[in-house]
Design an enzyme around this catalytic site. Structure first.
Site, PDB file in Angstrom:
ATOM      1  N   GLY A  41      -7.986   7.289   4.443  1.00 33.06           N
ATOM      2  CA  GLY A  41      -6.824   8.189   4.333  1.00 33.06           C
ATOM      3  C   GLY A  41      -7.055   9.065   5.544  1.00 33.06           C
ATOM      4  O   GLY A  41      -6.789   8.388   6.758  1.00 33.06           O
ATOM      5  N   GLY A  89      -3.314  13.046 -11.056  1.00 35.92           N
ATOM      6  CA  GLY A  89      -2.496  12.192 -10.110  1.00 35.92           C
ATOM      7  C   GLY A  89      -3.562  11.379  -9.170  1.00 35.92           C
ATOM      8  O   GLY A  89      -2.977  10.993  -8.169  1.00 35.92           O
ATOM      9  N   GLU A 118      -3.965   5.679 -10.698  1.00 37.95           N
ATOM     10  CA  GLU A 118      -2.651   4.886 -10.820  1.00 37.95           C
ATOM     11  C   GLU A 118      -2.611   4.710 -12.373  1.00 37.95           C
ATOM     12  O   GLU A 118      -3.736   4.739 -13.092  1.00 37.95           O
ATOM     13  CB  GLU A 118      -2.685   3.439 -10.234  1.00 37.95           C
ATOM     14  CG  GLU A 118      -2.741   3.543  -8.884  1.00 37.95           C
ATOM     15  CD  GLU A 118      -1.268   3.912  -8.112  1.00 37.95           C
ATOM     16  OE1 GLU A 118      -0.437   3.628  -8.633  1.00 37.95           O
ATOM     17  OE2 GLU A 118      -1.767   4.616  -7.129  1.00 37.95           O
ATOM     18  N   ASP A 131      -9.947  -1.755  -4.220  1.00 37.56           N
ATOM     19  CA  ASP A 131      -9.369  -0.980  -3.254  1.00 37.56           C
ATOM     20  C   ASP A 131     -10.496  -0.548  -2.225  1.00 37.56           C
ATOM     21  O   ASP A 131     -10.362  -0.812  -0.950  1.00 37.56           O
ATOM     22  CB  ASP A 131      -8.862   0.414  -3.851  1.00 37.56           C
ATOM     23  CG  ASP A 131      -8.766   1.496  -2.886  1.00 37.56           C
ATOM     24  OD1 ASP A 131      -7.469   1.617  -2.239  1.00 37.56           O
ATOM     25  OD2 ASP A 131      -9.572   2.376  -2.502  1.00 37.56           O
ATOM     26  N   LYS A 175     -11.234  -1.679   1.848  1.00 36.32           N
ATOM     27  CA  LYS A 175     -11.653  -0.831   3.071  1.00 36.32           C
ATOM     28  C   LYS A 175     -12.850  -1.197   3.448  1.00 36.32           C
ATOM     29  O   LYS A 175     -13.011  -0.956   4.976  1.00 36.32           O
ATOM     30  CB  LYS A 175     -11.653   0.425   2.424  1.00 36.32           C
ATOM     31  CG  LYS A 175     -10.289   1.096   1.967  1.00 36.32           C
ATOM     32  CD  LYS A 175     -10.686   2.294   1.172  1.00 36.32           C
ATOM     33  CE  LYS A 175      -9.065   2.976   0.649  1.00 36.32           C
ATOM     34  NZ  LYS A 175      -9.409   3.953  -0.155  1.00 36.32           N
ATOM     35  N   GLY A 184      -4.112  11.093  -0.616  1.00 36.43           N
ATOM     36  CA  GLY A 184      -3.027  12.164  -0.729  1.00 36.43           C
ATOM     37  C   GLY A 184      -2.190  11.974   0.296  1.00 36.43           C
ATOM     38  O   GLY A 184      -2.227  11.537   1.492  1.00 36.43           O
TER      39      GLY A 184
HETATM   40  P1  NDP Z   1       4.375   4.746  -3.273  1.00 37.68           P
HETATM   41  O1  NDP Z   1       4.150   4.042  -4.238  1.00 37.68           O
HETATM   42  O2  NDP Z   1       4.338   6.390  -3.594  1.00 37.68           O
HETATM   43  O3  NDP Z   1       5.200   4.595  -2.096  1.00 37.68           O
HETATM   44  C1  NDP Z   1       5.857   3.380  -1.873  1.00 37.68           C
HETATM   45  C2  NDP Z   1       7.285   3.290  -1.509  1.00 37.68           C
HETATM   46  O4  NDP Z   1       7.704   2.232  -0.958  1.00 37.68           O
HETATM   47  C3  NDP Z   1       8.316   3.868  -2.659  1.00 37.68           C
HETATM   48  O5  NDP Z   1       9.058   4.590  -2.399  1.00 37.68           O
HETATM   49  C4  NDP Z   1       8.768   2.193  -2.907  1.00 37.68           C
HETATM   50  O6  NDP Z   1       9.973   2.386  -3.746  1.00 37.68           O
HETATM   51  C5  NDP Z   1       8.966   1.741  -1.820  1.00 37.68           C
HETATM   52  N1  NDP Z   1       8.845   0.386  -1.763  1.00 37.68           N
HETATM   53  C6  NDP Z   1       8.007  -0.454  -2.610  1.00 37.68           C
HETATM   54  N2  NDP Z   1       8.487  -1.765  -2.423  1.00 37.68           N
HETATM   55  C7  NDP Z   1       9.341  -1.821  -1.729  1.00 37.68           C
HETATM   56  C8  NDP Z   1      10.137  -2.917  -1.382  1.00 37.68           C
HETATM   57  N3  NDP Z   1      10.103  -4.052  -1.669  1.00 37.68           N
HETATM   58  N4  NDP Z   1      11.462  -2.500  -0.911  1.00 37.68           N
HETATM   59  C9  NDP Z   1      11.813  -1.242  -0.609  1.00 37.68           C
HETATM   60  N5  NDP Z   1      10.958  -0.288  -0.851  1.00 37.68           N
HETATM   61  C10 NDP Z   1       9.803  -0.525  -1.465  1.00 37.68           C
HETATM   62  O7  NDP Z   1       2.715   4.561  -2.436  1.00 37.68           O
HETATM   63  P2  NDP Z   1       2.009   5.606  -1.396  1.00 37.68           P
HETATM   64  O8  NDP Z   1       2.855   6.216  -0.584  1.00 37.68           O
HETATM   65  O9  NDP Z   1       0.964   6.019  -2.249  1.00 37.68           O
HETATM   66  O10 NDP Z   1       1.271   4.318  -0.528  1.00 37.68           O
HETATM   67  C11 NDP Z   1       1.815   3.757   0.384  1.00 37.68           C
HETATM   68  C12 NDP Z   1       0.824   2.866   1.385  1.00 37.68           C
HETATM   69  O11 NDP Z   1      -0.195   3.871   1.893  1.00 37.68           O
HETATM   70  C13 NDP Z   1       0.256   1.790   0.516  1.00 37.68           C
HETATM   71  O12 NDP Z   1      -0.133   0.891   1.307  1.00 37.68           O
HETATM   72  C14 NDP Z   1      -1.206   2.558   0.127  1.00 37.68           C
HETATM   73  O13 NDP Z   1      -2.155   1.669  -0.215  1.00 37.68           O
HETATM   74  C15 NDP Z   1      -1.434   3.430   1.454  1.00 37.68           C
HETATM   75  N6  NDP Z   1      -2.471   4.506   1.188  1.00 37.68           N
HETATM   76  C16 NDP Z   1      -2.019   5.453   0.449  1.00 37.68           C
HETATM   77  C17 NDP Z   1      -2.716   6.595   0.049  1.00 37.68           C
HETATM   78  C18 NDP Z   1      -2.487   7.672  -0.948  1.00 37.68           C
HETATM   79  O14 NDP Z   1      -3.249   8.691  -1.185  1.00 37.68           O
HETATM   80  N7  NDP Z   1      -1.387   7.635  -1.705  1.00 37.68           N
HETATM   81  C19 NDP Z   1      -3.921   6.855   0.983  1.00 37.68           C
HETATM   82  C20 NDP Z   1      -4.226   5.836   1.882  1.00 37.68           C
HETATM   83  C21 NDP Z   1      -3.246   4.622   2.062  1.00 37.68           C
HETATM   84  P3  NDP Z   1      10.263   2.978  -5.275  1.00 37.68           P
HETATM   85  O15 NDP Z   1       9.963   4.416  -5.281  1.00 37.68           O
HETATM   86  O16 NDP Z   1      11.539   2.375  -5.513  1.00 37.68           O
HETATM   87  O17 NDP Z   1       8.925   2.151  -6.052  1.00 37.68           O
END
Ligand code: NDP
Ligand code: HSE
Length: 432
Positions: free
Chosen positions: A139, A192, A195, A206, A210, A307
């Site tokens: 992250g 939070g 998942e 996961d 990495k 986060g």
């Molecule tokens: P979230 O689930 O919070 O956000 C994903 C977003 O993408 C949602 O708004 C979702 O919409 C949208 N989405 C998913 N699929 C589609 C699609 N087919 N078309 C359009 N919109 C879509 O995920 P995160 O923000 O937590 O994670 C995002 C990325 O970052 C991932 O690859 C994750 O592995 C990576 N990551 C996350 C970390 C974290 O702490 N959260 C840390 C490091 C990496 P909807 O709300 O409708 O589902």
């Protein structure tokens, strides 16, 4: 005609950015870009998400266009496609299309980069674009750029770390509060971190993605993701953490990769970790990466591995590096990338724990099997206060080959007094 790469060289032009995925990370990236305002090198042009009516926020400037249509974004004049949706599809398809249509890509998507990163980097090079994925490992900790640029003068031989904050939180709470795995997981979900489906975290997938990316960047070693050994933390109990404490250790999910004899020794698994190691001091949802170089020795990176805001910082840092052109922190995989076979044949000391229906002769029976495989016992540990129907005790073992250990554990697992299969964890000790 001016090409897209030439456009990015124009210092007066702000890079136009599209964010695909307005979730935890995407919304935090948008906020940073908006708060940096005109002083930054970027102009947020598009937010792409499905069901945008549900996603709209009142703090977004009117100049930013909301859409659920990928074609609209890819046909536009945006310079950088920031993929923050997660998953392999459609994220992979859209990243490939973005690169082919002359847009650089920044992503935090470890699953995609672990599975297809090499091919995507090659595609980016072919289209003279950049692919940056600094947020995909640890992250907000700038570990990929630190390894790739900060330690470029060394020859790295090993990289290990705690790459999953959820597992670290669960194991820390099991140790500090004596919680069961189930209760600690529930707490992590309520806080939070985890998942609703915790499998990717607790079963190691996961962290496996990495460490596969880290191996490429740090060691120049490319292995197939699916061949990397990955063990769950689910079988760990509060008793194991108590025994670990007695042994001067704690338990952590450790990701480890090391090049030896043309093989990449790589695995993600729970281990006993000696207190003297930096890994043991990482508590809660933090991450750590320790690299070892032939010349420079150990270097430690640590901080917030997940986060919205910490991860968004890593994404925006990739954008900043990309704007500097040619200095992209994690632009492409190492040019010297070598395809390697993944091996999990570590020779390490082990902690073994048995849950038995107590009766005389149990230690003798287990020792007999261990002796058959020439495995030497180091210590035996049994704390008082347990029922004789489910009595947990531990035996630590001196270093032995993984093959001998697996065979011995399989045989011990058949002994009729066992109430459940034995638990066997490597012990990570400070190297002399
Ligand atoms: P979230 O689930 O919070 O956000 C994903 C977003 O993408 C949602 O708004 C979702 O919409 C949208 N989405 C998913 N699929 C589609 C699609 N087919 N078309 C359009 N919109 C879509 O995920 P995160 O923000 O937590 O994670 C995002 C990325 O970052 C991932 O690859 C994750 O592995 C990576 N990551 C996350 C970390 C974290 O702490 N959260 C840390 C490091 C990496 P909807 O709300 O409708 O589902
Ligand atoms: N009571 C068992 C034995 C040991 O004598 O082998 C179980 O802790």
């Amino acid at each position: 005609m001016e090409t897209r790469a030439e456009v990015t060289k124009d210092a007066n032009r702000r890079l136009r950015v599209a964010i695909a995925g307005f979730g935890t990370v995407g919304s935090a990236v948008a906020r940073i870009l908006i708060e940096q305002g005109a002083a930054s090198s970027f102009e947020l042009a598009y937010i792409l998400n499905r069901r945008i009516a549900k996603k709209r926020v009142d703090w977004m400037p009117g100049s930013v266009r909301w859409t659920d249509d990928i074609d609209e974004v890819l046909d536009s004049d945006v310079d950088v496609f920031v993929e923050l949706m997660g998953g392999l599809d459609p994220a992979g398809t859209w990243v490939r299309r973005a690169l082919a249509s002359g847009k650089s890509v920044v992503t935090a998507n470890k699953a995609l980069i672990a599975a297809e990163g090499v091919a995507l980097s090659e595609l980016a090079c072919r289209h003279r674009q950049h692919l940056a994925y600094g947020a995909s490992v640890a992250g907000g900790v700038p570990v990929l750029s630190g390894l790739q640029e900060g330690l470029a003068g060394d020859q790295l031989v090993r990289v290990s770390g705690i790459l999953n904050g959820t597992c670290n939180y669960i194991l820390t709470r099991m140790e500090d509060a004596g919680l069961s795995f189930a209760d600690a997981l529930l707490e992590a979900q309520r806080a939070g971190f985890a998942e609703a489906d915790p499998s990717a975290d607790v079963d190691g997938y996961d962290a496996r993605a990495k460490i596969t990316i880290l191996s490429r960047v740090a060691l120049g070693a490319d292995v197939d993701l699916e061949t990397v050994l990955c063990r769950s933390i689910r079988p760990i109990t509060a008793v194991d953490l108590r025994y670990a404490v007695e042994l001067g250790c704690t338990i952590r999910q450790i990701s480890h990769a090391e090049v030896k004899d043309n093989e990449l020794h790589i695995a993600v698994q729970p281990m006993l970790v000696e207190r003297a190691l930096p890994h043991a001091r990482v508590v809660g949802a933090q991450n750590i990466v320790v690299s070892t170089g032939r010349y420079g020795g150990e270097t430690t990176f640590s901080g917030n591995g997940a986060g919205g805001n910490p991860t968004a910082v890593a994404v925006v840092s990739d954008l900043v590096a990309l704007a500097r052109l040619g200095t992209t922190s994690s632009e492409s995989m190492s040019p010297a990338l070598k395809k390697m076979v993944a091996s999990s044949q570590f020779v390490m000391p082990h902690y073994t724990r048995y849950l038995v229906r107590d009766r005389p002769g149990i230690l003798a029976a287990i020792s007999q099997v261990l002796a058959t495989y020439a495995i030497n016992v180091d210590a035996v540990l049994q704390l008082p206060g347990h029922s004789r129907e489910a009595l947990p005790f531990a035996i630590t073992l001196e270093p032995s080959s993984q093959q001998a250990l697996d065979a011995a554990m399989a045989e011990i697992g058949k002994l009729h007094f066992l109430a459940q299969p034995p638990l066997c964890l490597p012990i990570l000790r400070k190297r002399a």
